[in-house]
Scaffold this motif. Structure first.
Motif, PDB file in Angstrom:
ATOM      1  N   SER A  38       0.841  -1.187   0.000  1.00  0.00           N
ATOM      2  CA  SER A  38       0.000   0.000   0.000  1.00  0.00           C
ATOM      3  C   SER A  38       0.881   1.243   0.000  1.00  0.00           C
ATOM      4  O   SER A  38       2.103   1.151  -0.055  1.00  0.00           O
ATOM      5  CB  SER A  38      -0.947  -0.005   1.202  1.00  0.00           C
ATOM      6  N   ARG A  39       0.237   2.422   0.058  1.00  0.00           N
ATOM      7  CA  ARG A  39       1.006   3.666   0.005  1.00  0.00           C
ATOM      8  C   ARG A  39       0.344   4.747   0.846  1.00  0.00           C
ATOM      9  O   ARG A  39      -0.841   4.667   1.179  1.00  0.00           O
ATOM     10  CB  ARG A  39       1.119   4.171  -1.430  1.00  0.00           C
ATOM     11  N   GLU A  40       1.147   5.755   1.174  1.00  0.00           N
ATOM     12  CA  GLU A  40       0.620   6.931   1.867  1.00  0.00           C
ATOM     13  C   GLU A  40       1.156   8.199   1.218  1.00  0.00           C
ATOM     14  O   GLU A  40       2.289   8.194   0.726  1.00  0.00           O
ATOM     15  CB  GLU A  40       1.009   6.890   3.347  1.00  0.00           C
ATOM     16  N   PRO A  41       0.385   9.278   1.238  1.00  0.00           N
ATOM     17  CA  PRO A  41      -1.020   9.285   1.668  1.00  0.00           C
ATOM     18  C   PRO A  41      -1.869   8.524   0.658  1.00  0.00           C
ATOM     19  O   PRO A  41      -1.606   8.552  -0.540  1.00  0.00           O
ATOM     20  CB  PRO A  41      -1.380  10.774   1.697  1.00  0.00           C
ATOM     21  N   GLY A  42      -2.861   7.823   1.144  1.00  0.00           N
ATOM     22  CA  GLY A  42      -3.733   7.045   0.267  1.00  0.00           C
ATOM     23  C   GLY A  42      -3.929   5.633   0.776  1.00  0.00           C
ATOM     24  O   GLY A  42      -3.934   5.385   1.974  1.00  0.00           O
ATOM     25  N   GLY A  43      -4.096   4.719  -0.154  1.00  0.00           N
ATOM     26  CA  GLY A  43      -4.255   3.319   0.205  1.00  0.00           C
ATOM     27  C   GLY A  43      -5.688   2.845   0.280  1.00  0.00           C
ATOM     28  O   GLY A  43      -5.983   1.684   0.002  1.00  0.00           O
ATOM     29  N   VAL A  44      -6.600   3.736   0.691  1.00  0.00           N
ATOM     30  CA  VAL A  44      -8.041   3.451   0.708  1.00  0.00           C
ATOM     31  C   VAL A  44      -8.744   4.714   0.215  1.00  0.00           C
ATOM     32  O   VAL A  44      -8.157   5.800   0.188  1.00  0.00           O
ATOM     33  CB  VAL A  44      -8.547   3.058   2.116  1.00  0.00           C
ATOM     34  N   LYS A  45     -10.006   4.604  -0.158  1.00  0.00           N
ATOM     35  CA  LYS A  45     -10.673   5.709  -0.857  1.00  0.00           C
ATOM     36  C   LYS A  45     -10.650   7.037  -0.094  1.00  0.00           C
ATOM     37  O   LYS A  45     -10.301   8.079  -0.649  1.00  0.00           O
ATOM     38  CB  LYS A  45     -12.123   5.352  -1.196  1.00  0.00           C
ATOM     39  N   ILE A  46     -11.045   7.008   1.167  1.00  0.00           N
ATOM     40  CA  ILE A  46     -11.088   8.261   1.927  1.00  0.00           C
ATOM     41  C   ILE A  46      -9.690   8.872   2.015  1.00  0.00           C
ATOM     42  O   ILE A  46      -9.512  10.089   1.841  1.00  0.00           O
ATOM     43  CB  ILE A  46     -11.671   8.029   3.336  1.00  0.00           C
ATOM     44  N   ALA A  47      -8.704   8.045   2.259  1.00  0.00           N
ATOM     45  CA  ALA A  47      -7.327   8.532   2.350  1.00  0.00           C
ATOM     46  C   ALA A  47      -6.835   9.058   1.003  1.00  0.00           C
ATOM     47  O   ALA A  47      -6.082  10.034   0.943  1.00  0.00           O
ATOM     48  CB  ALA A  47      -6.408   7.423   2.859  1.00  0.00           C
ATOM     49  N   ASP A  49      -8.768  10.428  -1.229  1.00  0.00           N
ATOM     50  CA  ASP A  49      -9.447  11.722  -1.409  1.00  0.00           C
ATOM     51  C   ASP A  49      -8.681  12.833  -0.681  1.00  0.00           C
ATOM     52  O   ASP A  49      -8.542  13.951  -1.197  1.00  0.00           O
ATOM     53  CB  ASP A  49     -10.887  11.649  -0.890  1.00  0.00           C
ATOM     54  N   ILE A  50      -8.190  12.515   0.516  1.00  0.00           N
ATOM     55  CA  ILE A  50      -7.399  13.491   1.269  1.00  0.00           C
ATOM     56  C   ILE A  50      -6.075  13.751   0.544  1.00  0.00           C
ATOM     57  O   ILE A  50      -5.612  14.888   0.459  1.00  0.00           O
ATOM     58  CB  ILE A  50      -7.148  13.003   2.706  1.00  0.00           C
ATOM     59  N   ARG A  51      -5.486  12.699  -0.018  1.00  0.00           N
ATOM     60  CA  ARG A  51      -4.242  12.827  -0.793  1.00  0.00           C
ATOM     61  C   ARG A  51      -4.416  13.833  -1.931  1.00  0.00           C
ATOM     62  O   ARG A  51      -3.541  14.670  -2.181  1.00  0.00           O
ATOM     63  CB  ARG A  51      -3.839  11.462  -1.359  1.00  0.00           C
ATOM     64  N   ALA A  52      -5.555  13.748  -2.608  1.00  0.00           N
ATOM     65  CA  ALA A  52      -5.808  14.636  -3.741  1.00  0.00           C
ATOM     66  C   ALA A  52      -5.804  16.101  -3.312  1.00  0.00           C
ATOM     67  O   ALA A  52      -5.304  16.973  -4.037  1.00  0.00           O
ATOM     68  CB  ALA A  52      -7.131  14.272  -4.402  1.00  0.00           C
ATOM     69  N   PHE A  71      -2.362  14.873   6.568  1.00  0.00           N
ATOM     70  CA  PHE A  71      -1.567  13.652   6.446  1.00  0.00           C
ATOM     71  C   PHE A  71      -1.908  12.679   7.573  1.00  0.00           C
ATOM     72  O   PHE A  71      -2.063  11.473   7.349  1.00  0.00           O
ATOM     73  CB  PHE A  71      -0.070  13.970   6.485  1.00  0.00           C
ATOM     74  N   ALA A  72      -2.024  13.198   8.795  1.00  0.00           N
ATOM     75  CA  ALA A  72      -2.342  12.344   9.940  1.00  0.00           C
ATOM     76  C   ALA A  72      -3.741  11.749   9.811  1.00  0.00           C
ATOM     77  O   ALA A  72      -3.970  10.577  10.157  1.00  0.00           O
ATOM     78  CB  ALA A  72      -2.220  13.138  11.240  1.00  0.00           C
ATOM     79  N   SER A  73      -4.682  12.534   9.297  1.00  0.00           N
ATOM     80  CA  SER A  73      -6.052  12.044   9.093  1.00  0.00           C
ATOM     81  C   SER A  73      -6.092  10.941   8.052  1.00  0.00           C
ATOM     82  O   SER A  73      -6.739   9.901   8.238  1.00  0.00           O
ATOM     83  CB  SER A  73      -6.958  13.199   8.653  1.00  0.00           C
ATOM     84  N   SER A  74      -5.396  11.177   6.950  1.00  0.00           N
ATOM     85  CA  SER A  74      -5.313  10.163   5.897  1.00  0.00           C
ATOM     86  C   SER A  74      -4.681   8.886   6.438  1.00  0.00           C
ATOM     87  O   SER A  74      -5.148   7.774   6.173  1.00  0.00           O
ATOM     88  CB  SER A  74      -4.484  10.717   4.733  1.00  0.00           C
ATOM     89  N   ARG A  75      -3.637   9.050   7.229  1.00  0.00           N
ATOM     90  CA  ARG A  75      -2.916   7.901   7.815  1.00  0.00           C
ATOM     91  C   ARG A  75      -3.823   7.107   8.749  1.00  0.00           C
ATOM     92  O   ARG A  75      -3.807   5.864   8.736  1.00  0.00           O
ATOM     93  CB  ARG A  75      -1.687   8.437   8.564  1.00  0.00           C
TER      94      ARG A  75
END
Length: 211
Positions: A38-47, A49-52, A71-75
């Motif tokens: 997986s990756r950050e920020p991201g990895g799942v849809k909500i995360a 969206d925050i990445r974008a 970043f912390a929220s996405s994580r």
């Protein structure tokens, strides 16, 4: 019960960590290991969206503290929705970036303070740290040179930072490697890709065997 393992890949932009993470995943998958990448920020849809929001080049007025909190929220979302379930199933989790990226980029690069950023991330993750962190160390000039040569990598908001920013990030990573020497391993990312991949696989397989 299989023992899970949480492995993160860190380094400045252009260090090749994302490429190596994918190649490591492919090699370990061939060997029959039960794992996810997986990756950050991201990895799942909500995360994602925050990445974008974080990486959108139009968001030039994004406040540094807001950025760190995003970043912390996405994580957090990524951790509870994807990483922890996989670990609970006994899988090996490979993750392209995690907490240490925020410590280097927002803590040091943006000047928010490593410990300040660490505190919000420990709250977000309930103190969940990796079992192994591989730092792909590279001179910032070389990393940015690779990015500029790449025809497939999209330039995002964070790529607009000055060279001095990336020197701060690199120095922070090296300091973090000393602070967390129990989980950090450093790989010279200036070497050719096959050598970097070989060294990375050796580190990970040794960790798996001792787990």
């Amino acid at each position: 019960m299989k023992k899970s393992l949480f492995i993160t890949f860190e380094g400045i932009d252009g260090s090749g960590k994302s490429t190596i993470a994918k190649l490591v995943y492919e090699e370990l998958n061939k060997k029959g290991y039960d794992l996810i990448l997986s990756r950050e920020p991201g990895g799942v849809k909500i995360a994602e969206d925050i990445r974008a929001i974080i990486l959108d080049r139009k968001n030039t007025n994004l406040d540094d503290r807001t950025e760190a909190l995003l970043f912390a929220s996405s994580r957090r979302q990524h951790l509870v929705e994807k990483i922890l379930p996989a670990l609970n199933e006994g899988k090996i989790v490979l993750c392209d970036r995690y907490i240490d990226s925020s410590l280097a980029y927002q803590g040091a690069g943006k000047g928010l303070g490593i410990d300040n950023v660490l505190n919000i991330n420990l709250f977000a993750t309930e103190n969940k740290l990796p079992d192994l962190t591989i730092l792909f160390d590279l001179e910032p000039e070389d990393g940015l040179g690779r990015i500029n040569k790449s025809k497939v990598r999209e330039v995002n908001r964070l790529d607009l930072e000055k060279l001095s920013f990336y020197h701060k990030c690199r120095n922070a990573y090296l300091e973090l490697a000393k602070r967390y020497d129990d989980r950090y391993k450093i790989v010279d990312a200036s070497k050719d890709i096959n050598t970097v991949l070989k060294e990375t696989l050796e580190i990970i397989i040794n960790k798996i065997e001792e787990n």
